[in-house]
Design a protein around this motif. Sequence first.
Motif, PDB file in Angstrom:
ATOM      1  N   VAL A  76       0.838  -1.204   0.000  1.00 52.53           N
ATOM      2  CA  VAL A  76       0.000   0.000   0.000  1.00 52.53           C
ATOM      3  C   VAL A  76       0.871   1.252   0.000  1.00 52.53           C
ATOM      4  CG1 VAL A  76      -1.653   1.337   1.366  1.00 52.53           C
ATOM      5  CG2 VAL A  76      -1.987  -1.120   1.051  1.00 52.53           C
ATOM      6  N   SER A 125      -5.585   8.119  -2.809  1.00 54.12           N
ATOM      7  CA  SER A 125      -4.475   9.079  -2.887  1.00 54.12           C
ATOM      8  C   SER A 125      -4.802  10.218  -3.840  1.00 54.12           C
ATOM      9  CB  SER A 125      -3.195   8.360  -3.337  1.00 54.12           C
ATOM     10  OG  SER A 125      -2.829   7.348  -2.432  1.00 54.12           O
ATOM     11  N   ALA A 176       1.073   4.085  -2.920  1.00 56.24           N
ATOM     12  CA  ALA A 176       0.776   5.478  -2.580  1.00 56.24           C
ATOM     13  C   ALA A 176       1.919   6.398  -3.013  1.00 56.24           C
ATOM     14  CB  ALA A 176       0.529   5.598  -1.084  1.00 56.24           C
ATOM     15  N   THR A 201      -5.938   2.073  -3.431  1.00 61.11           N
ATOM     16  CA  THR A 201      -4.948   3.005  -2.888  1.00 61.11           C
ATOM     17  C   THR A 201      -4.792   4.221  -3.793  1.00 61.11           C
ATOM     18  OG1 THR A 201      -3.747   1.157  -1.887  1.00 61.11           O
ATOM     19  CG2 THR A 201      -2.572   3.230  -2.079  1.00 61.11           C
TER      20      THR A 201
END
Length: 286
Positions: free
Chosen positions: A175, A277, A179, A273
């Motif tokens: 993750v 973001s 990101a 993710t």
Amino acid sequence: MARRIRRARDPLGLKRALSDRLLPGLVAAMALLAALALAGSRGAEALKERWQQGAAAAVTVQLPPEQAGRMEDAMALLRARPEVAWAEPVNPERMHELLRPWLGEVPALPLPSVLELRLHNTALDPAPLQRALSDAIPGAEVEAHGIWVARLAALARSVQGVALAVLALVIGVAVAVVAVATRAGLASRRQAIEILHDLGATQSDIAGRFARRIGLLAAGGALAGAAIAVPALAALSGLAAPLAGGMVQPWSALPWLDLALLPPVAGLIGWATAQLSVRRWLRRLP
């Protein structure tokens, strides 16, 4: 004309902003670690079940060589006990096979007569059985394996817990990697994103383009990692075969369902993710 079509399909230039090498390579490494962790957890669980259902229920009875002629008496006594579910003598040829790895060709020495039996309840205390057998046949010994199996099962649970912890750590790192890659892509395409945003592009449209690109890259990387994991897990399964009785073929013991689920799960993690973001980044735009 072809250049215009490519630009229309990728107005944000994500193919240049989001490398198709770095992110898939990192995800492939994470997928390989996840596959090893999942296989370790599955293997520890299988070994624990085998030990608990097999060796934990087994009890060994040894008669000294001078009492070898009383095998039938021992069998009759054991089969008459209510706690004994099954009892059979161990064939001498099998005894030689069991001893050969340690002693080579077993010399012509007097060996104790051995019987195997199973109890109805593995939690039963074998002490009463030991006393009854010793009273009837002096020198007879009863050896229960429950305590060792309990320790091995505890060890297997510990290994399983460590494997699941490693899996959780791998997911967290994956993750974080996605990101960071998403933020790097946003930073490199900031001007194009701001222009499209001012022209009326919605957060869902921009976030969706990023999420689809990153989801595909993550799924492709996980597919490569799962493919690399297959021969590694097959080799490890072959090494662990003696612990499983040596009857399991390495390829059949692989967690094929877990390996097949790695690419879609990695793609979903990358997609989600990236969505979060990008949306958080877009909310900060003026």
